[in-house]
Design a protein around this motif. Structure first.
Motif, PDB file in Angstrom:
ATOM      1  N   PRO A  83       0.753  -1.334   0.042  1.00 32.58           N
ATOM      2  CA  PRO A  83       0.073   0.038  -0.018  1.00 32.58           C
ATOM      3  C   PRO A  83       0.903   1.110   0.090  1.00 32.58           C
ATOM      4  CG  PRO A  83       0.108  -0.890   2.171  1.00 32.58           C
ATOM      5  CD  PRO A  83       0.986  -1.892   1.382  1.00 32.58           C
ATOM      6  N   ALA A  84       0.336   2.538  -0.454  1.00 34.51           N
ATOM      7  CA  ALA A  84       0.964   3.732  -0.454  1.00 34.51           C
ATOM      8  C   ALA A  84       0.991   4.482   0.709  1.00 34.51           C
ATOM      9  CB  ALA A  84       0.730   4.388  -1.951  1.00 34.51           C
ATOM     10  N   ASP A  85       0.347   4.030   1.853  1.00 36.10           N
ATOM     11  CA  ASP A  85       0.228   4.906   2.750  1.00 36.10           C
ATOM     12  C   ASP A  85       1.219   5.482   3.785  1.00 36.10           C
ATOM     13  OD1 ASP A  85       0.906   2.523   4.103  1.00 36.10           O
ATOM     14  OD2 ASP A  85      -0.966   2.163   5.053  1.00 36.10           O
ATOM     15  N   GLY A  86       2.589   4.926   3.440  1.00 39.63           N
ATOM     16  CA  GLY A  86       3.783   5.419   3.916  1.00 39.63           C
ATOM     17  C   GLY A  86       3.908   4.982   5.296  1.00 39.63           C
ATOM     18  N   VAL A  87       3.004   3.940   5.902  1.00 42.88           N
ATOM     19  CA  VAL A  87       3.211   3.371   7.127  1.00 42.88           C
ATOM     20  C   VAL A  87       3.381   2.088   7.154  1.00 42.88           C
ATOM     21  CG1 VAL A  87       1.938   2.889   9.051  1.00 42.88           C
ATOM     22  CG2 VAL A  87       1.450   5.346   7.980  1.00 42.88           C
ATOM     23  N   THR A  91       5.612  -3.716   1.492  1.00 38.90           N
ATOM     24  CA  THR A  91       4.890  -3.186   0.327  1.00 38.90           C
ATOM     25  C   THR A  91       5.393  -4.154  -0.864  1.00 38.90           C
ATOM     26  OG1 THR A  91       6.696  -1.504   0.147  1.00 38.90           O
ATOM     27  CG2 THR A  91       4.734  -0.851   1.526  1.00 38.90           C
ATOM     28  N   GLU A 199       0.978  -6.416   2.779  1.00 40.76           N
ATOM     29  CA  GLU A 199      -0.197  -5.694   3.133  1.00 40.76           C
ATOM     30  C   GLU A 199      -0.911  -5.345   1.784  1.00 40.76           C
ATOM     31  OE1 GLU A 199      -0.341  -2.642   6.133  1.00 40.76           O
ATOM     32  OE2 GLU A 199       1.542  -3.381   7.058  1.00 40.76           O
ATOM     33  N   SER A 200      -2.196  -5.591   1.747  1.00 39.55           N
ATOM     34  CA  SER A 200      -3.081  -5.368   0.542  1.00 39.55           C
ATOM     35  C   SER A 200      -2.697  -6.179  -0.870  1.00 39.55           C
ATOM     36  CB  SER A 200      -3.187  -3.638   0.229  1.00 39.55           C
ATOM     37  OG  SER A 200      -3.563  -2.848   1.286  1.00 39.55           O
ATOM     38  N   TYR A 210      -7.208  -3.647  -5.267  1.00 33.56           N
ATOM     39  CA  TYR A 210      -6.248  -2.246  -4.838  1.00 33.56           C
ATOM     40  C   TYR A 210      -5.717  -1.609  -6.011  1.00 33.56           C
ATOM     41  CZ  TYR A 210      -3.019   0.526  -2.120  1.00 33.56           C
ATOM     42  OH  TYR A 210      -2.253   1.553  -1.696  1.00 33.56           O
ATOM     43  N   ARG A 214      -7.361   2.176  -5.953  1.00 32.99           N
ATOM     44  CA  ARG A 214      -6.365   2.954  -5.155  1.00 32.99           C
ATOM     45  C   ARG A 214      -5.381   3.428  -6.390  1.00 32.99           C
ATOM     46  NH1 ARG A 214      -6.741   1.996   0.234  1.00 32.99           N
ATOM     47  NH2 ARG A 214      -5.508   3.996   0.463  1.00 32.99           N
TER      48      ARG A 214
END
Length: 481
Positions: A83-87, A91, A199-200, A210, A214
């Motif tokens: 995911p691209a949430d930076g958290v 990835t 994740e994802s 996704y 997204r």
């Protein structure tokens, strides 16, 4: 019971992950050969110990993958984390072209579940050429010689790298995960746990969702159309996602091309929906096409209508699934370009000689439920395409009939407005015919068509229909070595 201390166990083999250090080089025709024997391609078996073979071939794969990633970057394709949430600590990348926010057309490619990002097959990359065994030719076909200024954008999905390798901090395929360095050559294989989940990206359906919601959705300016190309499981995942979410996506998907299709029509589709020209089944019937393994010439009609629910054609490859996209690339892109440029084009459903059970319910539905023209006129009539476009099609497309009353939806009705995620996609489309898409595909000199008894484009007809223009995993085979 005798017990060996770890220090007494044989060490795990270690190989460099650079081609030259491994003893290989890239030839002028883009193939990988042995430095000491330029006529010899890489071999899997170099030792009687299979662990040595596995670690060696994994190092070779890493070197090849780095070359492909570097070439994609030079073609204005950049990694986008999922995911691209930076958290998220784990990835996986997909490749997205730089012009995604400015392009008037977006092509999405979803490949097989067992391959690294951008690969069709490492074996084919070695034996036939790095571009042939990867998505490099596909990327060039979509983006053209000048990717930064192309009217087309490209998203390369990554369903294969769904396992997180904590030691290296990178996503891997299941096979690569098993072949990475371990404490010794005889360590028992450890089961994967939640620590190894990306994740994802834990499954193909999750990854597909996704990518669509997204990555693709936020990149859809008003009027942008989407073409889908799917290989094996990737194509099936795209189909199942769109089937579930068709009311949100039907105004924006121009076509779907399925290479080695995996859908089973009488299980996956409800053919009573053919009465509705806006339904997903109608879209697959009219604007979908499949390429299958076949010994016939590229583009010849093939059996499979009853099995897959859409017209099937020869890919020009009769043995290896990994070769199908590269073999059929000219036909796939020429067809996709046509469907994008002329929204009134539709597949002409014909039962091929040799079709199993030609009187099946699926084929009867496909043949007997054509929508009357009066029922499908949902917009204003447009003028015939100008001569420049018709001349551009001449030479690599035969048997097309263009009608003067091409249908356009214009402004979508209130009850047809689409909502997916946070974006609401509503637009007016006054120009039903855009100019031929950017890139070499618009030049008929770069499209190779085999004029066999039933060539690929001889069975496309135009119908008054809505302007589409607005998806389970099943590991199939090893990567070749």
């Amino acid at each position: 019971m005798q017990r060996f201390e770890e220090i007494h166990l044989p060490p795990d083999p270690v190989f460099p992950d650079e081609l030259a250090e491994l003893g290989f080089f890239v030839t002028e025709d883009d193939k990988i050969r042995v430095i000491e024997s330029p006529g010899q391609a890489p071999r899997y078996k170099i030792d009687r110990n299979d662990r040595v073979n596995k670690v060696h071939i994994e190092a070779l794969h890493s070197a090849i993958h780095r070359i492909i990633a570097d070439r994609l970057t030079r073609m204005s394709m950049n990694p986008y984390p999922i995911p691209a949430d930076g958290v998220a600590k784990s990835t996986a990348p997909v490749f997205v072209s730089d012009n995604i926010s400015t392009a008037s057309r977006i092509v999405v490619f979803i490949g097989e579940l067992v391959e690294d990002l951008g690969l069709f097959s490492y074996r084919e990359a070695c034996d036939e050429g790095i571009s042939f065994g990867s998505v490099l030719d596909l990327t060039k076909a979509v983006l053209g010689e000048n990717p930064e200024n192309s009217a087309n954008a490209l998203i390369l999905a990554n369903p294969g790298q769904r396992v997180w390798h904590n030691a290296s901090g990178s996503p891997l395929t299941v096979e690569s995960f098993r072949n990475r360095a371990q404490h010794s050559a005889v360590v028992r294989e450890r089961p994967m746990s939640l620590r190894n989940a990306v994740e994802s990206n834990t499954s193909l359906p999750e990854h597909t969702k996704y990518v669509f919601e997204r990555i693709l959705l936020p990149s859809l300016p008003l009027g942008v159309k989407v073409d889908i190309i799917g290989l094996s499981e990737g194509g099936y995942a795209a189909l199942m996602y769109l089937k579930k979410n068709w009311m949100s996506w039907w105004p924006h998907i121009s076509s779907i091309g399925l290479v080695n299709p995996e859908q089973v029509a009488d299980v996956d589709f409800d053919f009573t929906e053919l009465k509705n020209p806006k339904s997903f089944v109608s879209f697959v019937r009219e604007r979908g096409r499949a390429w299958v393994l076949s010994s016939q010439p590229l583009g010849a009609r093939e059996v499979g209508l009853g099995m897959h629910g859409c017209n099937c054609y020869s890919s020009g490859e009769d043995k290896r699934i990994a070769c199908m996209v590269s073999r059929a690339l000219a036909h796939i892109m020429a067809w996709a370009n046509l469907m994008h440029s002329i929204p009134s084009l539709a597949e002409d459903i014909v039962v091929v000689e040799g079709e199993p059970n030609p009187s099946s319910k699926v084929i009867s539905a496909m043949l007997g439920m054509d929508i009357d023209e009066d029922e499908t006129t949902n917009g204003d009539e447009d003028e015939m395409p100008d001569n420049a476009i018709l001349e551009g099609l001449e030479g690599f497309v035969n048997g097309l009939a263009l009608k003067s009353n091409l249908v356009s939806f214009g402004a979508l009705a209130a009850d047809d407005t689409t909502e997916a995620g946070e974006n609401k996609l509503v637009y007016d489309n006054d120009d039903i015919i855009d100019e031929t898409p950017d890139g070499e595909n618009s030049d008929d000199s770069d499209v190779t068509v085999v004029h066999d008894p039933q060539p690929s484009f001889n069975n496309i007809v135009t119908r008054q229909q809505p302007q589409y223009g607005e998806p389970e995993e099943s590991p199939r085979h090893s990567r070749g070595h």
